[in-house]
Design an enzyme around this catalytic site. Sequence first.
Site, PDB file in Angstrom:
ATOM      1  NE  ARG A  22      -2.922 -10.441   1.630  1.00 44.16           N
ATOM      2  CZ  ARG A  22      -1.900  -9.864   2.278  1.00 44.16           C
ATOM      3  NH1 ARG A  22      -0.643 -10.066   1.890  1.00 44.16           N
ATOM      4  NH2 ARG A  22      -2.123  -9.130   3.335  1.00 44.16           N
ATOM      5  CD  GLU A  54      -6.581 -11.580  -0.409  1.00 47.96           C
ATOM      6  OE1 GLU A  54      -6.775 -10.350  -0.382  1.00 47.96           O
ATOM      7  OE2 GLU A  54      -6.241 -12.246   0.594  1.00 47.96           O
ATOM      8  CB  SER A  70      -9.866 -10.930   1.759  1.00 44.67           C
ATOM      9  OG  SER A  70      -9.593 -10.487   3.057  1.00 44.67           O
TER      10      SER A  70
END
Length: 294
Positions: A164, A284, A213
């Site tokens: 990510r 995130e 998320s």
Amino acid sequence: MKTALTIEEAVPLSRFTTIGTGGPALAFARPGSVPELEQALAWAAERGLRVATVGLGSNLLVADAGVDALVLKLEGELARARAEGELLVAGGGAPNAVCLHRARAAGLGGFEFACAIPGTTGGGVWMNAGAYGGDFSGILARALVVGVEGSGWLGPAELGLSYRHSELRHGQVVARVELRLAHRPEAEIKAAVADLQARRKATQPTNKRTFGSVFKNPEHELGAGAMLEACGLKGHRIGGALISPRHANFVENADGATTADCLGLMAEARRRARERFGVELVHEVELLGPIEAP
Ligand SMILES: Cc1cc2nc3c(=O)[nH]c(=O)nc-3n(C[C@H](O)[C@H](O)[C@H](O)COP(=O)(O)OP(=O)(O)OC[C@H]3O[C@@H](n4cnc5c(N)ncnc54)[C@H](O)[C@@H]3O)c2cc1C
């Protein structure tokens, strides 16, 4: 400056985020080609303005006070996709759903993992988005990155793609991508996508306004969601924002949430995870404007 490109002022970015929060962009433009994108970057450089790009805003929290920058949304040719042999060639603003559709129609598999990721290819490269064992780094042949300081095609290693994460910075715009896929029968792709979407529906709040998320999964036997659930955070509310009763690593816009409400929940979640598990959760979601992660 003589240009076909329209620069809009004070455009509310809440329209361009899936959570539906965020203040206005000082300036906003929708370049539909690489020359228009270059014009937009030059316009900002002449005025000393910073540049940021939004995709589908599906991993984005924008400051309630707004963003003192030129914000770009890629459209037109920069939001289309087509198959070329085993490559899927797409604009950086092309939604994953469009890319998946084109790939499936051409009998190209490998992009199925993105079926439940509601972003664009540009956002996918920036985030190295992924799910179910696949991510952009696994299929990206190269990306055309256009910036004030120059443009060029970069591969996954040059982009620094990891979990990510990429090394891209605001002002560097992913204008095009080439995804390397492989022949797979259309029926198999359809079945794989249906299976992944059903798995997603069973565990996540797919019909609510969220930004995906909140935290990355820590190096711990529990994922971020399970950890926050164990902290009793499901259903915890600040203002109009709510920790999803379905999955504790999601924040829902329950009723007129602001970005400040979301950040308040993130602060509370981090505090409880630290106290209970000794783990510092790392966000995130990407932040845009004068805000910092709690
Ligand atoms: C319901 C839901 C489920 C999700 N599931 C997943 C999942 O399974 N896996 C996963 O990885 N993510 C998931 N996400 C998060 C999100 O969809 C991904 O991170 C997605 O790749 C973000 O793409 P975007 O186009 O919406 O980017 P945005 O959210 O608009 O932007 C994210 C970042 O990318 C930058 N950016 C966007 N486009 C460009 C561009 N063309 N050039 C340069 N920079 C750009 C932005 O400036 C920002 O910093 C989910 C989100 C939601 C709402």
